[in-house]
Each structure stands twice: as structure tokens, then as C-alpha cells.
Design a protein around this motif. Structure first.
Motif, PDB file in Angstrom:
ATOM      1  N   ARG A   1      25.229 -35.995  -7.792  1.00  0.00           N
ATOM      2  CA  ARG A   1      24.946 -34.762  -8.511  1.00  0.00           C
ATOM      3  C   ARG A   1      26.123 -33.808  -8.499  1.00  0.00           C
ATOM      4  O   ARG A   1      26.322 -33.035  -9.437  1.00  0.00           O
ATOM      5  CB  ARG A   1      23.694 -34.112  -7.933  1.00  0.00           C
TER       6      ARG A   1
ATOM      7  N   LEU B   1      19.120 -24.204 -20.984  1.00  0.00           N
ATOM      8  CA  LEU B   1      19.337 -25.409 -20.196  1.00  0.00           C
ATOM      9  C   LEU B   1      18.823 -26.630 -20.949  1.00  0.00           C
ATOM     10  O   LEU B   1      19.425 -27.702 -20.922  1.00  0.00           O
ATOM     11  CB  LEU B   1      18.593 -25.267 -18.869  1.00  0.00           C
TER      12      LEU B   1
ATOM     13  N   TYR C   1      21.028 -29.754 -21.920  1.00  0.00           N
ATOM     14  CA  TYR C   1      20.667 -31.111 -21.492  1.00  0.00           C
ATOM     15  C   TYR C   1      20.711 -32.062 -22.677  1.00  0.00           C
ATOM     16  O   TYR C   1      21.316 -33.138 -22.613  1.00  0.00           O
ATOM     17  CB  TYR C   1      19.268 -31.097 -20.872  1.00  0.00           C
TER      18      TYR C   1
ATOM     19  N   VAL D   1      21.052 -39.070 -17.472  1.00  0.00           N
ATOM     20  CA  VAL D   1      20.611 -38.627 -16.152  1.00  0.00           C
ATOM     21  C   VAL D   1      19.237 -38.002 -16.259  1.00  0.00           C
ATOM     22  O   VAL D   1      18.815 -37.595 -17.335  1.00  0.00           O
ATOM     23  CB  VAL D   1      21.600 -37.604 -15.536  1.00  0.00           C
ATOM     24  N   SER D   2      18.544 -37.904 -15.148  1.00  0.00           N
ATOM     25  CA  SER D   2      17.220 -37.307 -15.156  1.00  0.00           C
ATOM     26  C   SER D   2      17.373 -35.798 -15.295  1.00  0.00           C
ATOM     27  O   SER D   2      18.393 -35.231 -14.918  1.00  0.00           O
ATOM     28  CB  SER D   2      16.482 -37.631 -13.862  1.00  0.00           C
ATOM     29  N   PRO D   3      16.339 -35.129 -15.815  1.00  0.00           N
ATOM     30  CA  PRO D   3      16.374 -33.668 -15.879  1.00  0.00           C
ATOM     31  C   PRO D   3      16.583 -33.049 -14.488  1.00  0.00           C
ATOM     32  O   PRO D   3      17.285 -32.039 -14.375  1.00  0.00           O
ATOM     33  CB  PRO D   3      15.001 -33.301 -16.441  1.00  0.00           C
ATOM     34  N   GLU D   4      16.035 -33.679 -13.441  1.00  0.00           N
ATOM     35  CA  GLU D   4      16.268 -33.157 -12.094  1.00  0.00           C
ATOM     36  C   GLU D   4      17.738 -33.233 -11.711  1.00  0.00           C
ATOM     37  O   GLU D   4      18.284 -32.309 -11.105  1.00  0.00           O
ATOM     38  CB  GLU D   4      15.472 -33.937 -11.033  1.00  0.00           C
ATOM     39  N   ASP D   5      18.366 -34.353 -12.047  1.00  0.00           N
ATOM     40  CA  ASP D   5      19.793 -34.498 -11.775  1.00  0.00           C
ATOM     41  C   ASP D   5      20.544 -33.366 -12.463  1.00  0.00           C
ATOM     42  O   ASP D   5      21.410 -32.716 -11.872  1.00  0.00           O
ATOM     43  CB  ASP D   5      20.343 -35.824 -12.333  1.00  0.00           C
ATOM     44  N   PHE D   6      20.209 -33.156 -13.743  1.00  0.00           N
ATOM     45  CA  PHE D   6      20.900 -32.149 -14.539  1.00  0.00           C
ATOM     46  C   PHE D   6      20.698 -30.771 -13.941  1.00  0.00           C
ATOM     47  O   PHE D   6      21.642 -29.983 -13.794  1.00  0.00           O
ATOM     48  CB  PHE D   6      20.378 -32.198 -15.984  1.00  0.00           C
ATOM     49  N   ARG D   7      19.454 -30.485 -13.589  1.00  0.00           N
ATOM     50  CA  ARG D   7      19.141 -29.166 -13.019  1.00  0.00           C
ATOM     51  C   ARG D   7      19.892 -28.944 -11.707  1.00  0.00           C
ATOM     52  O   ARG D   7      20.471 -27.880 -11.482  1.00  0.00           O
ATOM     53  CB  ARG D   7      17.626 -29.083 -12.776  1.00  0.00           C
TER      54      ARG D   7
ATOM     55  N   LEU E   1      11.265 -41.426 -11.266  1.00  0.00           N
ATOM     56  CA  LEU E   1      12.114 -40.831 -12.297  1.00  0.00           C
ATOM     57  C   LEU E   1      12.954 -39.657 -11.801  1.00  0.00           C
ATOM     58  O   LEU E   1      13.646 -39.034 -12.572  1.00  0.00           O
ATOM     59  CB  LEU E   1      11.251 -40.348 -13.471  1.00  0.00           C
ATOM     60  N   THR E   2      12.884 -39.362 -10.506  1.00  0.00           N
ATOM     61  CA  THR E   2      13.547 -38.143 -10.047  1.00  0.00           C
ATOM     62  C   THR E   2      15.032 -38.122 -10.283  1.00  0.00           C
ATOM     63  O   THR E   2      15.568 -37.141 -10.722  1.00  0.00           O
ATOM     64  CB  THR E   2      13.395 -37.892  -8.543  1.00  0.00           C
ATOM     65  N   SER E   3      15.705 -39.186  -9.900  1.00  0.00           N
ATOM     66  CA  SER E   3      17.155 -39.136 -10.071  1.00  0.00           C
ATOM     67  C   SER E   3      17.679 -40.449 -10.613  1.00  0.00           C
ATOM     68  O   SER E   3      17.186 -41.514 -10.272  1.00  0.00           O
ATOM     69  CB  SER E   3      17.840 -38.832  -8.742  1.00  0.00           C
ATOM     70  N   ARG E   4      18.674 -40.344 -11.428  1.00  0.00           N
ATOM     71  CA  ARG E   4      19.348 -41.516 -11.983  1.00  0.00           C
ATOM     72  C   ARG E   4      19.924 -42.364 -10.851  1.00  0.00           C
ATOM     73  O   ARG E   4      20.089 -43.569 -10.984  1.00  0.00           O
ATOM     74  CB  ARG E   4      20.467 -41.017 -12.895  1.00  0.00           C
TER      75      ARG E   4
ATOM     76  N   TYR F   1      14.524 -40.726 -19.900  1.00  0.00           N
ATOM     77  CA  TYR F   1      15.522 -39.702 -20.153  1.00  0.00           C
ATOM     78  C   TYR F   1      15.852 -39.675 -21.647  1.00  0.00           C
ATOM     79  O   TYR F   1      16.006 -38.619 -22.249  1.00  0.00           O
ATOM     80  CB  TYR F   1      16.785 -39.945 -19.314  1.00  0.00           C
TER      81      TYR F   1
ATOM     82  N   LYS G   1       8.875 -34.321 -16.731  1.00  0.00           N
ATOM     83  CA  LYS G   1      10.234 -34.246 -16.212  1.00  0.00           C
ATOM     84  C   LYS G   1      10.972 -33.032 -16.758  1.00  0.00           C
ATOM     85  O   LYS G   1      11.808 -32.443 -16.083  1.00  0.00           O
ATOM     86  CB  LYS G   1      11.025 -35.493 -16.608  1.00  0.00           C
TER      87      LYS G   1
ATOM     88  N   VAL H   1      11.420 -29.104 -15.174  1.00  0.00           N
ATOM     89  CA  VAL H   1      12.424 -28.611 -14.239  1.00  0.00           C
ATOM     90  C   VAL H   1      13.550 -27.840 -14.945  1.00  0.00           C
ATOM     91  O   VAL H   1      14.247 -27.037 -14.338  1.00  0.00           O
ATOM     92  CB  VAL H   1      12.983 -29.787 -13.402  1.00  0.00           C
ATOM     93  N   LEU H   2      13.692 -28.055 -16.263  1.00  0.00           N
ATOM     94  CA  LEU H   2      14.721 -27.335 -17.003  1.00  0.00           C
ATOM     95  C   LEU H   2      14.251 -25.944 -17.423  1.00  0.00           C
ATOM     96  O   LEU H   2      15.028 -25.157 -17.963  1.00  0.00           O
ATOM     97  CB  LEU H   2      15.138 -28.128 -18.251  1.00  0.00           C
TER      98      LEU H   2
END
Lengths: 387, 247, 177
Positions: free
Chosen positions: A234, A258, A262, A275-281, B81-84, B99, B151, B154-155
Motif C-alpha cells: 500500500r 476519491l 479511484y 487494486v481493491s477500494p481498501e487498498d486505494f483508501r 476482497l480486502t486487499s489486492r 475491482y 467495497k 470505504v471511498l
């Protein structure tokens, strides 16, 4: 050092990857030492293992060197040379390069590095990609042949029937596999939970949190773990994203939600690089800490946005000056239409450019117009032969 | 210790030593368990890799398979799905599908916002996604869309799923919809529109409340006005089938 | 002459009421402008006669019992003109719709000129529009005013020069390399 050559970095200081290449481990504070005493030392840099190479980036993130995994022997690629005081290995490029792991978690870093190199050498991703490509080309060729030979309703029906049968078998075995996988995953989750409840705080906790993050057991605490695969990934992402977004955000006035950011970032990547939205955040959350010149703000509506302070940035003001020279003079409406931003933002940008000396205003009954200002503008226009 | 006597230096030292030893042992146990877990994780990764080789295609192509997979994960308390970089996504590629879907959802919502004010029924959204499909994400199910939407939370871009009447509706703008607003919108379920008399009959509202609500829906581009009926009607395009095709 | 496939918004009742909210109206305008252009393109209509159009089902959908009012028809056509996609007749009874822009037509004509080696020759507008040499090309039988506009567009970028003739159709054009 033999086999190591200069390696390309992006402007943000991240690795310029080859086709199909991706990172499997990133370890900070690593020093490389060779036999040659006269060579420049490679002290406390970022060591990255990818599917294709081993890369060392210097602490300023401006230089990098890399060696291909294909240069390693087929066995004993990494040999442990640690002692109680230091964690280190020798990686068998040529006559051997000593790798010293100098972070607080030396032994763990050494483990990760060794595992990553061994996995990558076993997997031979570079070979698989080439073979995959060849296979796809051959398959295409074969399908073409098959279709040509079987043109006609009967042939197509047969083929569809066969495919359906194969799929049905596959689905059944697939469901059974999921159940199997479930059993194994469940055990792992149980251990993690049990462990979490027993320990209070120790150095090992961080490692456990990283493992939980990788397993998808996230909690507010796992998000704070540092140094693990997810966290380092990240951080890398943070640099890449800030680099990518900078110009684009400035073009729309310095502010972008955001969600839009994204979407824009993902659209610019291959389907295997999403990447996942969590990764991006999380990556955006690190902007401030990494001092990347861009920040996350909450707007009045509650929506999150990335923000760049455009008052200090001259490229936006210069762009407006150029626009004004092209169109002789511009209004906020012109900027709004051409750059797709809200009108207040356009007006603010014009004022900022004026404050920096790029534009001069002219207020008439027709409204407020801005003309190009400054010595540069005059110089440019006289060069191009305009009045 | 006999009463009345203060602890001597020897016994204090003994205490300290015992405590240190316990801490050390505790640390050893922790270290052992951590080692054990690390090994388990490595074994699991290998199994996951094998699973990937066998079933990666199905994850991409089969909504039923995906559904089963996700319900398995949910039941043991993991989010794949949390992280790539999480094991599931990294090895199984299960994240990529979502994604990509998340990005397309954002695009569809942005594209249809001028028509529906950011309010679109889940069914219509799924329909719009299917039309814009690529070979990569052929069989989009509403389960898939809901997972991808979860998902996106979170944004914090104002995306949320809610119930309006009997339908699931996706909102993609940070506008606060009150209970009055959602109740009024629910009235449009059968016909696609609402009117002042419908609100009066079905919700028993008085004029002021009716006018405020209708004006809100118009101003936020959620409703389109129709003056060619006996009384003005307000059409909620986002909840009507086919509205997402207005490009 | 082909049958026209109306777009989805044409079947939605509120599309036929001019929207009071600016943002919504902007979207509605975009949809109507695109519809008018597509309709004219498929039916190969250049001069759209407003009263004739009212009799057709361009501005009215009998299936849902909705129609655009006269004012709204004027409004949307004016919007089309404001975008540069059409031009009013002086008495606003007809509208020259550019479902293909003049410069696009001009480019097509110019390519034909180059391909057939007619550069430097003096041609008449009539030849271009009705001559046997242009049969099979899309601009064959192109409406007169549109043709003139296209040639004017070419002249502006220096690809041809217009020479006055006795009538518009006799207008001469010389193409330049």
C-alpha cells in the motif's frame, strides 16, 4: 556487482515493471555487500523481489539496480549466513552477494526474502507467461480450424453440448473443492483468533497482524500493522497514485472525489493491476505521512476528495495563461467549459493565476475577463509575431 | 511470609526473577504459536494456489460458483476482497473481478446521473452493467453488484444501497434522503410516477408537505415533470426499466 | 427511405414536457437534438419543414399519447441551431439540419476530387451534386444549400476557390492541391 544492471524507475521512485511482472516482497533497510572493497556501498535501501528480478532501490528512491532471477542457480539460490547479532544471507548471483537485513525485524525480513526468492525461482513466471502466450496463439489457431471444419448447425451443437457437460463436471468438483478449502481456511482463522485473544503486546503481534491482513481478517488493528506484504504494497501504491493523479487533479481545479480518482486510476491500469477500494483508501491515507504533496479532505457534503493546493502550483496558472493567449482573453465560463470544473473553482483558479502574475484582469460592464500578463507572455507573443 | 516481617532483598530478587522467567516463557509460547501459524499460512497458500489453478476460470465465469465461494468466506469470517495483496486476491485473483466491476459501477452511475439524479434501482443498474459488458465480466449477478458496492463504501463517495418500497435502490450522490422522500418514491413502484393526489391518498399528507417533497425530487434531478396529464405527474426515471439507456 | 428506430427516451412521457430544472433540461435538450439529427440522417432530410414535421411522429409519440408543444419544438430546434448543428430559414418555418457537418461533406467531396484527379479543373456545383461521375458517393444528390456550405467550408481552409455563376447550381468550384 555481477548481473546487476541499472534499473528503470518511474518519477515517483517506484519500479517500472516488465510485462507480466509484479512484486512479491518488499523489504526496507537492506544493505548489499560484494567482494569488491572498492565498489560503492549499497546501504539501507529497499530490496524488492518480483516474479522476474531482485531489485535494490537506494534510500532516495532515485537509483535502482536489478538482477534477473534467471541468473541464479537452480538450487541453493540463497544461503543463510546469519549470526546472533545480524540477519543476513548470501544470494548466489555470480560469486555471491551478501545481503544484510538491517531493520528491527531482521530475522523476519530474511525469512520473507528467502521464501520470496525461492518461490519465484520455482514458479518461473517469465516462462509461464511465454508458454501461456504460445498456448493462446495455438488455441486460437486450433479453434479457427475446428470452426472452419465444423461449420454447420450439427457441429456447433455438438460442441456446445460437450462444453456444457464439461462445465457441469467442473462445477461439481469445484463446489467440493470450495468445501475442502473452507476446512483449511477455518483452521487458520481459528488459530489467528485464539492467538489474538491470548497475547497482549509483543514484537510478534505485528507479524500476526500482517498475516491476518493477508488472510482477509481485517480489523482497525490490522490496518495499523506495518512492514507486512499488504502494508508495504500500500505504501508503494501511495507513491504511484500520487504521481498519476497530480497533473489530472490540477487540471480539474485541484479537487477530485476519491471515487472519481479511484475510477480514473483503475481505468489507466491493466486488468491484473487493479487494486481493491481498501487498498486505494489506505494508500491515499498515507499521502500526508509520505509527504507526497497531495492530501485527502472531507467536503461539506461528507464526501472524501483528494486535494492539491493549487495556489502554490504554477503549472495550472501557466496553462491558464496559455489559454488566455490563444483566446486573447478568458472568462470563468470559458475555463469552466473547457476544463469541466465548477464555476466557483474556475473563478478561484483565475484569481490564483492573477495573484501569481500570470493573468491581468479587466472588469467591464460585459463582465470580468482575464488577459495574459507578464514578461513571458509578451515575449512569447512577440516571438510568434503577434501584436 | 511470616506476618510483621518486611520482604528481604532475597525474596524481592526471587519475585523479579520469577516474573522475568514467566515473561520469557510467555514470549517463547507466542513465538512458537506465531511460527506454527506462519507454517500453516504457507501450507494454506500452496493449497490456495492449487485451487486457483483448478478453478480460477470458474470464478471469472460462473456467478453460482462465485456466490458459493463468497458465502464460504463469509461463514468463516474472512473477506477475500480486502486487499489486492491479500492471499485470496493475490493467488486466486478473486478480487480482480470485483475491482473491475466496482469501476464500471462508478462509471454507469456517473453516466446516468443527469437522467436519474443519482438514484437508480439495483435491477436497472445490473441491466446497464450487462449491456456494457466485456468478455471479462460476462455474467454479472445482482449479488456480485452488491458485493462490489459494499467495497465502494470505504471511498465514502456517497454510494449506498437502500430499500425503497420493495426494491433495492442504489444511491450514488451524497444527498440526504429523508423518510418522507423515500416513502414518496416508494409510491412510484407500480406506475413509475407520483402525483400530488397519489401522495394525498396513499400517505395522507397535506399540501405543504406534498409540495416540498415534490419540489425536492425535481430540484435534485430525481424526478422529471410531465404536464400532459390531468394533474402534473413526476416520473422517477431511475426506478424505471430502460432509463439507463438514455445516453 | 428507411424506417426509423426511435431511441428509448422517446417512449418516456416526461420527455415531451420541457423540464423546468436547468440541469434536467440540459440533458433533455441533448436527447432531443440527437434524435432530430439521427431522424434527419436516416430519412435523408436536409431542410426540416416545421409544419410538415408536426404531422410526422418526430415530435409526437401516439403510443404514449404525448407530443411536444409548438413552443417546445421551436425551443429544441433553436437549441440545435445554437449548437451549430442547424440553421434557420429567415422566417423560421424551416431548419437546415447538419446531421453531417459541412466540413465533413466538404472533405468527402475533396477526397473524390483527389482520387479522380480533378484537381485544378473547374467544376460546377451541379456536376458535383448530380453528375454521373459522383453516382454511388454519399454526397451524390446532396441538397443544394448544404453543398454550398460544404464548399464554403473547404474554401475557408484554402482547399478550393468558389467562382460565381449565373445560378447557385451553376456556381463554379476550382479545387486546389
Amino acid at each position: 556487482m555481477e548481473h546487476f544492471t541499472t534499473c528503470e524507475l518511474t518519477q515517483a521512485g517506484t519500479l517500472a515493471t516488465l510485462e507480466g511482472e509484479y512484486t512479491t516482497a518488499s523489504i526496507d533497510k537492506v544493505t548489499l555487500v560484494t567482494h569488491d572493497k572498492k565498489a560503492t556501498p549499497h546501504v539501507k535501501g529497499l530490496l524488492t523481489v518480483t516474479t522476474h528480478r531482485v531489485v535494490w532501490t537506494d534510500p532516495t528512491r532515485r537509483r535502482a539496480i536489478a538482477a534477473p532471477l534467471t541468473a541464479l542457480p537452480s538450487s541453493l539460490q540463497v544461503v543463510d549466513k546469519s549470526n546472533p547479532l545480524r540477519a543476513r544471507v548470501i544470494i548466489n548471483f555470480g560469486r555471491g552477494v551478501r545481503v544484510n537485513f538491517e531493520s528491527r525485524n531482521g530475522p523476519r525480513d530474511r525469512e520473507r526474502f528467502t521464501a520470496a526468492v525461492q518461490d519465484a525461482c520455482a514458479r518461473k513466471e517469465w516462462k509461464r507467461i511465454a508458454e501461456q502466450k504460445a498456448k493462446e496463439a495455438a488455441e486460437k489457431e486450433r479453434m479457427g480450424d475446428y470452426v472452419r471444419r465444423r461449420a454447420g448447425a450439427g457441429g456447433v451443437q455438438d460442441r456446445v453440448r460437450m462444453q456444457n457437460m464439461q462445465r457441469r463436471d467442473a462445477i461439481n468438483s469445484g463446489f467440493a473443492s470450495i468445501d475442502q478449502l473452507r476446512g483449511q481456511a477455518e483452521d487458520l482463522v481459528k488459530i489467528a483468533r485464539l492467538f489474538r485473544s491470548k497475547t497482549n503486546s509483543s514484537g510478534e503481534d505485528n507479524e500476526l497482524l500482517n498475516m491476518m491482513a493477508e488472510m482477509g481478517i481485517e480489523s482497525p488493528v490490522t490496518k495499523e500493522a506495518t512492514g507486512g506484504n499488504v502494508a508495504v504494497y500500500r505504501e508503494e501504491l501511495s507513491r504511484q497514485i500520487s504521481h498519476f493523479l497530480r497533473k489530472r487533479v490540477l487540471t480539474v481545479g485541484g479537487l477530485m472525489t476519491l471515487t472519481d480518482a479511484y475510477c480514473l486510476t483503475m481505468r489507466n491500469r491493466a486488468s491484473t493491476e487493479l487494486v481493491s477500494p481498501e487498498d486505494f483508501r489506505a494508500a491515499c491515507g498515507a499521502f500526508g505521512r509520505l509527504k507526497l504533496g497531495i492530501e485527502v479532505r472531507r467536503l461539506e457534503s461528507g464526501v472524501l476528495a483528494v486535494y492539491i493546493d493549487s495556489t502554490k502550483d504554477r503549472s495550472g496558472a501557466q496553462a491558464l495563461c496559455d489559454m488566455a493567449m490563444e483566446m486573447t482573453s478568458i472568462t470563468a465560463l470559458d475555463v469552466m467549459q473547457k476544463r469541466h470544473m465548477p464555476i466557483q473553482r474556475a473563478l478561484a483558479m483565475l484569481r490564483e493565476a492573477e495573484a501569481l502574475g500570470y493573468l491581468a484582469r479587466d472588469e467591464t460592464t460585459d463582465g470580468l475577463r482575464f488577459f495574459p500578463n507578464g514578461f513571458d507572455a509578451l515575449l512569447k507573443s512577440s516571438k510568434e509575431g503577434r501584436a | 511470609m511470616p506476618p510483621g516481617r518486611r520482604p528481604g532483598r532475597a525474596s524481592i530478587r526471587e519475585d523479579v526473577r520469577r516474573r522475568e522467567e514467566m515473561a520469557k516463557r510467555g514470549a517463547m509460547i507466542s513465538a512458537e504459536t506465531a511460527q506454527h501459524m506462519k507454517m500453516q499460512l504457507r501450507t494454506f497458500s500452496t493449497k490456495l494456489e492449487q485451487f486457483a489453478i483448478d478453478h480460477k476460470d470458474e470464478i471469472q465465469r460462473d456467478p453460482a460458483f462465485r456466490a458459493k465461494f463468497h458465502s464460504m468466506c463469509a461463514s468463516i469470517g474472512v473477506d477475500p476482497l480486502t486487499s489486492r495483496k491479500g492471499k485470496w486476491s493475490d493467488l486466486l485473483g478473486v478480487g480482480d473481478y470485483y475491482y473491475e466491476l466496482a469501476v464500471r459501477i462508478i462509471e454507469v452511475c456517473v453516466a446516468t446521473r443527469p437522467t436519474n439524479g443519482g438514484i437508480i434501482s439495483l435491477r436497472e443498474l445490473v441491466s446497464a452493467l450487462r449491456i456494457r459488458r466485456t468478455t471479462y465480466t460476462e455474467n454479472v449477478s445482482s449479488d456480485d453488484v452488491e458485493r462490489a458496492l459494499a467495497k465502494l463504501n470505504v471511498l465514502e463517495g456517497g454510494f449506498k444501497v437502500m430499500m425503497i418500497g420493495h426494491r433495492k435502490v442504489v444511491q450514488s450522490v451524497p444527498v440526504e434522503l429523508s423518510v418522507d422522500h423515500t416513502n414518496a418514491l416508494a409510491i412510484s413502484e407500480e406506475t413509475g410516477y407520483i402525483s400530488a393526489s397519489a401522495l394525498r391518498e396513499k400517505l395522507k399528507w397535506e399540501k405543504e408537505r406534498i409540495m416540498t417533497t415534490l419540489r425536492f425530487l425535481l430540484e435534485h434531478e430525481i424526478a422529471w415533470l410531465d404536464l400532459q396529464t390531468s394533474e402534473p405527474t413526476y416520473w422517477i426515471l431511475g426506478l424505471m426499466s430502460g432509463s439507463s439507456t438514455f445516453t | 427511405m428507411s424506417d426509423f428506430d426511435f431511441p428509448p427516451f422517446y417512449s418516456f412521457p416526461p420527455s415531451f414536457t420541457r423540464q423546468p430544472i436547468e440541469a434536467t433540461r440540459a440533458k433533455q435538450t441533448e436527447l432531443w437534438c440527437n434524435l432530430i439529427r439521427d431522424y434527419c440522417r436516416v430519412k435523408r432530410i436536409f431542410w426540416l419543414d416545421v409544419s410538415k414535421a408536426k404531422e410526422s411522429n418526430l415530435f409526437a409519440n401516439p403510443a404514449i399519447d404525448r407530443r411536444l408543444s409548438d413552443e417546445d419544438i421551436q425551443y429544441f430546434l433553436s437549441q440545435l441551431v445554437a449548437r451549430g448543428d442547424a440553421q434557420w430559414d429567415p422566417d423560421r418555418k424551416r431548419c437546415l439540419v447538419f446531421w453531417r457537418g459541412p466540413s465533413e461533406w466538404g472533405e468527402m467531396i475533396y477526397q473524390w476530387v483527389e482520387k479522380t484527379g480533378r484537381n485544378g479543373q473547374l467544376l460546377t456545383v451541379h456536376e458535383i451534386r448530380k453528375g454521373s461521375a459522383t453516382i454511388g458517393y454519399e454526397f451524390h444528390d446532396l441538397e443544394l444549400d448544404t453543398t454550398i456550405k460544404s464548399l464554403q467550408a473547404l474554401a475557408v481552409i484554402g482547399k478550393c476557390a468558389l467562382v460565381k455563376g449565373d445560378s447557385d447550381d451553376g456556381l463554379g468550384v476550382k479545387f486546389v492541391n
